[in-house]
Structures are given as structure tokens and as C-alpha cells.
Design a protein around this motif. Structure first.
Motif, mmCIF file in Angstrom:
data_model
loop_
_atom_site.group_PDB
_atom_site.id
_atom_site.type_symbol
_atom_site.label_atom_id
_atom_site.label_comp_id
_atom_site.label_asym_id
_atom_site.label_seq_id
_atom_site.Cartn_x
_atom_site.Cartn_y
_atom_site.Cartn_z
ATOM 1 N N THR A 66 9.266 68.244 67.650
ATOM 2 C CA THR A 66 8.147 67.357 67.334
ATOM 3 C C THR A 66 6.994 67.566 68.312
ATOM 4 O OG1 THR A 66 9.659 65.690 66.437
ATOM 5 C CG2 THR A 66 7.445 64.951 67.036
ATOM 6 N N ARG A 67 7.323 67.687 69.584
ATOM 7 C CA ARG A 67 6.279 67.918 70.598
ATOM 8 C C ARG A 67 5.618 69.284 70.397
ATOM 9 N NH1 ARG A 67 10.185 65.150 73.850
ATOM 10 N NH2 ARG A 67 11.113 67.149 74.493
ATOM 11 N N LYS A 68 6.405 70.287 70.018
ATOM 12 C CA LYS A 68 5.836 71.611 69.771
ATOM 13 C C LYS A 68 4.873 71.589 68.587
ATOM 14 C CE LYS A 68 9.605 74.439 71.695
ATOM 15 N NZ LYS A 68 8.758 75.157 72.673
ATOM 16 N N VAL A 69 5.235 70.843 67.546
ATOM 17 C CA VAL A 69 4.356 70.724 66.389
ATOM 18 C C VAL A 69 3.052 70.037 66.793
ATOM 19 C CG1 VAL A 69 4.048 69.603 64.150
ATOM 20 C CG2 VAL A 69 6.199 70.752 64.675
ATOM 21 N N THR B 70 -0.614 71.710 66.502
ATOM 22 C CA THR B 70 -1.706 71.079 65.746
ATOM 23 C C THR B 70 -2.937 70.902 66.631
ATOM 24 O OG1 THR B 70 -0.128 69.895 64.331
ATOM 25 C CG2 THR B 70 -2.382 69.037 64.431
ATOM 26 N N SER B 71 -2.710 70.464 67.854
ATOM 27 C CA SER B 71 -3.818 70.276 68.786
ATOM 28 C C SER B 71 -4.532 71.593 69.073
ATOM 29 C CB SER B 71 -3.299 69.669 70.093
ATOM 30 O OG SER B 71 -4.344 69.494 71.033
ATOM 31 N N ARG C 237 -0.689 79.525 61.181
ATOM 32 C CA ARG C 237 0.620 79.988 60.715
ATOM 33 C C ARG C 237 1.745 79.440 61.595
ATOM 34 N NH1 ARG C 237 -0.972 86.354 59.599
ATOM 35 N NH2 ARG C 237 -1.966 86.024 57.564
ATOM 36 N N ARG C 238 1.506 79.428 62.906
ATOM 37 C CA ARG C 238 2.525 78.901 63.821
ATOM 38 C C ARG C 238 2.743 77.405 63.576
ATOM 39 N NH1 ARG C 238 5.464 79.307 68.309
ATOM 40 N NH2 ARG C 238 5.470 77.593 69.804
ATOM 41 N N GLU C 239 1.653 76.673 63.388
ATOM 42 C CA GLU C 239 1.772 75.241 63.120
ATOM 43 C C GLU C 239 2.590 75.003 61.853
ATOM 44 O OE1 GLU C 239 -1.160 71.395 62.294
ATOM 45 O OE2 GLU C 239 -1.828 73.450 61.872
ATOM 46 N N LYS C 240 2.289 75.759 60.802
ATOM 47 C CA LYS C 240 3.001 75.591 59.537
ATOM 48 C C LYS C 240 4.475 75.938 59.682
ATOM 49 C CE LYS C 240 2.951 77.066 54.682
ATOM 50 N NZ LYS C 240 2.285 77.916 53.667
ATOM 51 N N ARG C 241 4.763 77.031 60.424
ATOM 52 C CA ARG C 241 6.160 77.442 60.615
ATOM 53 C C ARG C 241 6.940 76.388 61.384
ATOM 54 N NH1 ARG C 241 8.866 80.001 64.666
ATOM 55 N NH2 ARG C 241 6.949 80.368 65.854
ATOM 56 N N LEU C 242 6.354 75.850 62.442
ATOM 57 C CA LEU C 242 7.027 74.837 63.251
ATOM 58 C C LEU C 242 7.222 73.547 62.467
ATOM 59 C CD1 LEU C 242 5.288 75.315 66.716
ATOM 60 C CD2 LEU C 242 7.652 75.877 66.131
ATOM 61 N N LEU C 243 6.224 73.174 61.674
ATOM 62 C CA LEU C 243 6.333 71.950 60.883
ATOM 63 C C LEU C 243 7.428 72.072 59.836
ATOM 64 C CD1 LEU C 243 5.274 69.151 60.239
ATOM 65 C CD2 LEU C 243 3.547 70.197 58.760
ATOM 66 N N THR C 244 7.512 73.231 59.188
ATOM 67 C CA THR C 244 8.569 73.459 58.199
ATOM 68 C C THR C 244 9.941 73.388 58.857
ATOM 69 O OG1 THR C 244 7.120 74.883 56.871
ATOM 70 C CG2 THR C 244 9.492 75.084 56.507
ATOM 71 N N LEU C 245 10.053 74.000 60.029
ATOM 72 C CA LEU C 245 11.321 73.966 60.766
ATOM 73 C C LEU C 245 11.685 72.540 61.147
ATOM 74 C CD1 LEU C 245 13.669 75.392 62.187
ATOM 75 C CD2 LEU C 245 12.175 75.707 64.177
ATOM 76 N N LEU C 246 10.707 71.774 61.619
ATOM 77 C CA LEU C 246 10.957 70.386 62.013
ATOM 78 C C LEU C 246 11.463 69.564 60.835
ATOM 79 C CD1 LEU C 246 10.795 67.998 63.975
ATOM 80 C CD2 LEU C 246 8.368 67.772 63.380
#
Length: 231
Positions: A99-102, A106-107, A138-147
Motif C-alpha cells: 500500500t505504501r509503495k502504491v 502515485t505521488s 506503468r509501475r503505478e498500475k503494476r503495483l496497484l494491480t498486485l495490491l
């Protein structure tokens, strides 16, 4: 008579305190401060309470090596079931870390968008900035999907696999393995916490699900005693 013992190591500062509590009455039959918490120390105190009549059907504990080794040495025929608290915490900590990584991703993406807008207003080149924005997006989307995936798997583990009221042991084992395999598919080596969680799930499955086998026996015994179908 104690049927189920709960064993743990708690701490007063740096001093370990070996504890044992009756699961049903909450009677504390072991509370010893100890300089060590290895096999020999646990074995010594278990022998002491065994001499006073301690003979449970099973115990529950986490994966502390000294604790489990001491019980294996002294109470070799007594099963030691897994404590679900530790695996829940490990799973939850990974969710919070993701969650913190996402949030950071995003920030970073928003900051980059603002930089692009300022560059455009100043009529400065933005090609490299746009390329970086694409990477951040792309990184934000990948991390959010994983979360989202990990949260779903965590809820399944809590409410379907390790909850007291639930399916039979064989079904729980199948669900447990499914969750582990789904996590493994998402393990790209970036997250050390995920590797540790996968290792814990691999090593502790049978201990964590041992309670379900006990629950399965109870209706079977009632069915046999009353001579009625199990269903």
C-alpha cells in the motif's frame, strides 16, 4: 486437566519469558524468565510441568525453533499446531508495505505530471520527461494491480482457509495451495517480504491447518456414536 496448551515466548525488555496457558480455562501453568529459549531450556521446563501431570492432547505455538524442538524432545507424541496470528501478521505487513509503495508510486507520477505541465508552459522540451512519466504510470498500475490481488488472497486466507468455521481439511489444503501458487506467480524478486511469506506458507501449511483435522474428527465421532450419516 489441560487438553490444549498455548505456548509462546514473550519478552520483558530483552529477557525472554517462556509461557504456557490452558486454552480453555486460561490458567497459566508456565511463566518462567529465562536467559535462553533454546531446545534445552524449553525441554527442561516442559519436563518440570510434565512431572506435575501435564499431558495435553495438543499444543499451539508459532515457529520458534527452540520451543518446538523442546516439545519434540519431551512430548514427542503430542502434536504442536500452528499459531495463525504470526502468518496473518506477516501477510498483513506485506499488504501494508505494498500500500505504501502504491502511494509513493502515485505521488511520483503526479509530481512528474506537474513537471511536464511546467515545462510545457515554459516551452521547454518534454520528450524525456514524458518517457519517464510513462514508466512511472506503468509501475503505478503494476503495483496497484498486485495490491488488489494480494488483498483478495489475504481475505481468502483469513475468511475461507484459516477461519475456525469452514470447509473440511482437504478443501482447506487445496485453497491454501491455490493462494500460495497465486502469490508465487506474482513473485518477481522485487519484494523480500513476499519471498519470506511464501517460504512461511510452504513450511507451515500442515501446522497451520492441523486444527481443521481436529474439527473434522468431532462430527465424525458424533455420527458414529449416534449411528447417523455424517452429512
Amino acid at each position: 486437566m489441560i487438553k490444549q496448551g498455548l505456548h509462546d515466548e514473550i519478552f520483558q525488555g530483552s529477557l525472554a519469558v517462556l509461557t504456557g496457558v490452558d486454552a480453555f480455562s486460561t490458567y497459566c501453568y508456565l511463566l518462567k524468565a529465562a536467559e535462553h529459549r533454546d531446545e534445552e531450556t524449553w525441554g527442561w521446563y516442559l519436563l518440570e510441568i510434565q512431572a506435575r501431570g501435564f499431558d495435553p492432547d495438543n499444543t499451539i505455538a508459532d515457529v520458534a525453533k527452540g520451543l518446538r524442538a523442546g516439545q519434540k524432545a519431551v512430548l514427542s507424541d503430542t502434536p504442536c499446531h500452528g499459531d495463525v496470528f504470526s502468518i496473518f501478521k506477516q501477510f498483513k505487513d506485506f499488504v501494508l508495505s505494498l500500500t505504501r509503495k502504491v502511494q509513493r508510486a502515485t505521488s511520483s507520477r503526479v509530481d512528474q505530471e506537474e513537471d511536464i505541465v511546467r515545462a510545457q508552459l515554459a516551452q521547454e522540451p518534454t520528450r524525456s520527461m514524458t518517457s519517464k512519466w510513462v514508466h512511472l504510470k506503468r509501475r503505478e498500475k503494476r503495483l496497484l494491480t498486485l495490491l488488489i490481488d494480494v488483498k483478495i488472497l489475504f481475505q481468502w486466507m483469513v475468511h475461507d482457509v484459516l477461519k475456525l468455521a469452514g470447509p473440511t481439511l482437504s478443501v482447506r489444503q487445496e485453497l491454501f495451495d491455490f493462494i500460495k501458487e497465486e502469490l508465487q506467480q506474482r513473485n518477481d524478486g522485487e519484494f523480500p517480504m513476499l519471498r519470506k511469506l511464501l517460504k512461511a506458507l510452504h513450511n507451515q501449511r500442515d501446522q497451520l491447518l492441523a486444527f481443521s483435522g481436529v474439527l473434522d474428527q468431532k462430527p465424525a465421532e458424533i455420527s458414529k456414536r449416534l449411528d447417523v450419516p455424517l452429512a
